[in-house]
Motif scaffolding. Structure first.
Motif, mmCIF file in Angstrom:
data_model
loop_
_atom_site.group_PDB
_atom_site.id
_atom_site.type_symbol
_atom_site.label_atom_id
_atom_site.label_comp_id
_atom_site.label_asym_id
_atom_site.label_seq_id
_atom_site.Cartn_x
_atom_site.Cartn_y
_atom_site.Cartn_z
ATOM 1 N N TRP A 8 4.093 -1.524 -6.578
ATOM 2 C CA TRP A 8 4.307 -0.138 -6.160
ATOM 3 C C TRP A 8 2.992 0.639 -6.126
ATOM 4 C CZ3 TRP A 8 7.989 1.281 -3.330
ATOM 5 C CH2 TRP A 8 9.257 0.734 -3.456
ATOM 6 N N ILE A 9 2.068 0.349 -7.049
ATOM 7 C CA ILE A 9 0.766 1.007 -7.022
ATOM 8 C C ILE A 9 0.005 0.610 -5.759
ATOM 9 C CG2 ILE A 9 -1.495 1.088 -8.154
ATOM 10 C CD1 ILE A 9 0.038 0.949 -10.832
ATOM 11 N N LEU A 10 0.039 -0.667 -5.410
ATOM 12 C CA LEU A 10 -0.639 -1.124 -4.193
ATOM 13 C C LEU A 10 -0.008 -0.534 -2.938
ATOM 14 C CD1 LEU A 10 -1.315 -4.870 -5.065
ATOM 15 C CD2 LEU A 10 -2.957 -2.980 -4.999
ATOM 16 N N ILE A 11 1.310 -0.518 -2.896
ATOM 17 C CA ILE A 11 1.995 0.087 -1.745
ATOM 18 C C ILE A 11 1.679 1.576 -1.677
ATOM 19 C CG2 ILE A 11 4.270 0.707 -0.818
ATOM 20 C CD1 ILE A 11 5.267 -2.018 -1.871
ATOM 21 N N GLY A 12 1.675 2.245 -2.822
ATOM 22 C CA GLY A 12 1.334 3.661 -2.867
ATOM 23 C C GLY A 12 -0.080 3.929 -2.406
ATOM 24 N N GLY A 38 1.322 8.744 -2.810
ATOM 25 C CA GLY A 38 1.722 7.558 -2.055
ATOM 26 C C GLY A 38 2.842 6.787 -2.732
ATOM 27 N N ILE A 39 2.778 6.657 -4.056
ATOM 28 C CA ILE A 39 3.836 5.941 -4.796
ATOM 29 C C ILE A 39 5.159 6.680 -4.667
ATOM 30 C CG2 ILE A 39 4.622 5.301 -7.116
ATOM 31 C CD1 ILE A 39 1.657 4.719 -7.770
ATOM 32 N N VAL A 40 5.126 7.994 -4.860
ATOM 33 C CA VAL A 40 6.356 8.785 -4.727
ATOM 34 C C VAL A 40 6.902 8.684 -3.304
ATOM 35 C CG1 VAL A 40 7.289 11.132 -4.793
ATOM 36 C CG2 VAL A 40 5.776 10.345 -6.610
ATOM 37 N N ALA A 42 6.406 6.242 -1.160
ATOM 38 C CA ALA A 42 6.909 4.885 -0.927
ATOM 39 C C ALA A 42 8.297 4.709 -1.531
ATOM 40 C CB ALA A 42 5.936 3.857 -1.502
ATOM 41 N N LEU A 43 8.494 5.232 -2.732
ATOM 42 C CA LEU A 43 9.820 5.148 -3.357
ATOM 43 C C LEU A 43 10.855 5.934 -2.558
ATOM 44 C CD1 LEU A 43 8.807 5.540 -7.102
ATOM 45 C CD2 LEU A 43 9.752 3.501 -6.024
ATOM 46 N N LEU A 44 10.512 7.159 -2.168
ATOM 47 C CA LEU A 44 11.441 7.967 -1.382
ATOM 48 C C LEU A 44 11.694 7.352 -0.008
ATOM 49 C CD1 LEU A 44 10.274 11.606 -2.165
ATOM 50 C CD2 LEU A 44 12.424 10.526 -2.819
ATOM 51 N N GLY A 45 10.647 6.839 0.629
ATOM 52 C CA GLY A 45 10.808 6.196 1.933
ATOM 53 C C GLY A 45 11.705 4.971 1.865
ATOM 54 N N GLY A 46 11.560 4.187 0.800
ATOM 55 C CA GLY A 46 12.438 3.036 0.613
ATOM 56 C C GLY A 46 13.877 3.452 0.372
ATOM 57 N N PHE A 47 14.071 4.480 -0.444
ATOM 58 C CA PHE A 47 15.423 4.962 -0.711
ATOM 59 C C PHE A 47 16.085 5.488 0.557
ATOM 60 C CE2 PHE A 47 18.318 8.451 -1.719
ATOM 61 C CZ PHE A 47 19.255 7.765 -2.482
ATOM 62 N N ILE A 48 15.350 6.318 1.289
ATOM 63 C CA ILE A 48 15.908 6.873 2.523
ATOM 64 C C ILE A 48 16.234 5.770 3.517
ATOM 65 C CG2 ILE A 48 15.331 8.264 4.563
ATOM 66 C CD1 ILE A 48 13.770 10.123 2.628
ATOM 67 N N SER A 49 15.328 4.807 3.663
ATOM 68 C CA SER A 49 15.519 3.733 4.638
ATOM 69 C C SER A 49 16.691 2.835 4.303
ATOM 70 C CB SER A 49 14.250 2.886 4.736
ATOM 71 O OG SER A 49 13.173 3.660 5.150
ATOM 72 N N LEU A 72 6.185 10.913 4.757
ATOM 73 C CA LEU A 72 6.419 11.666 3.525
ATOM 74 C C LEU A 72 5.127 11.876 2.744
ATOM 75 C CD1 LEU A 72 9.765 10.043 2.310
ATOM 76 C CD2 LEU A 72 9.446 12.352 3.200
ATOM 77 N N ALA A 73 4.271 10.861 2.712
ATOM 78 C CA ALA A 73 2.992 11.000 2.010
ATOM 79 C C ALA A 73 2.100 12.020 2.713
ATOM 80 C CB ALA A 73 2.292 9.654 1.909
ATOM 81 N N ALA A 74 2.105 12.020 4.045
ATOM 82 C CA ALA A 74 1.312 13.002 4.788
ATOM 83 C C ALA A 74 1.793 14.412 4.481
ATOM 84 C CB ALA A 74 1.383 12.722 6.286
ATOM 85 N N ILE A 75 3.099 14.595 4.437
ATOM 86 C CA ILE A 75 3.656 15.901 4.080
ATOM 87 C C ILE A 75 3.260 16.259 2.646
ATOM 88 C CG2 ILE A 75 5.812 17.144 3.606
ATOM 89 C CD1 ILE A 75 7.021 15.507 5.980
#
Length: 92
Positions: A8-12, A38-40, A42-49, A72-75
């Motif tokens: 998750w750190i790497l994905i973030g 980025g971590i937050v 990635a977690l939210l993007g995975g949940f939404i998807s 989401l990270a850009a926002i």
């Protein structure tokens, strides 16, 4: 468990860096904040998807969760840099 945290750190990190590349201009944000946002994201993007949109897990690169996470990270980076920028300005 430790492997998941590192993943998750790497994905973030990747999502945060991609989000900073998408945003125009220069962002006054450090790498730790970039990774955390980025971590937050990635977690939210995975949940939404996977939970809300029902994206199928077909074994390839998950483009939809990645795109949602980067957006989401850009926002998040935009909101963060906007909020820290307001406090340093003086109004006359």
């Amino acid at each position: 468990m430790l492997t998941n945290i590192i993943l998750w750190i790497l994905i973030g990190l990747v999502v945060g860096v991609l989000a900073r590349l998408v945003l125009p201009g220069r962002q006054g944000i450090g790498w730790v904040a970039t990774i955390l946002i980025g971590i937050v994201a990635a977690l939210l993007g995975g949940f939404i998807s996977y939970q809300l949109l029902g994206v199928d897990d077909n074994g390839g690169i998950k483009w939809i969760p990645l795109l949602i996470s980067v957006a989401l990270a850009a926002i998040g980076i935009g909101v963060y840099t906007g909020s820290i920028g307001r406090g340093s300005r003086s109004r006359i």
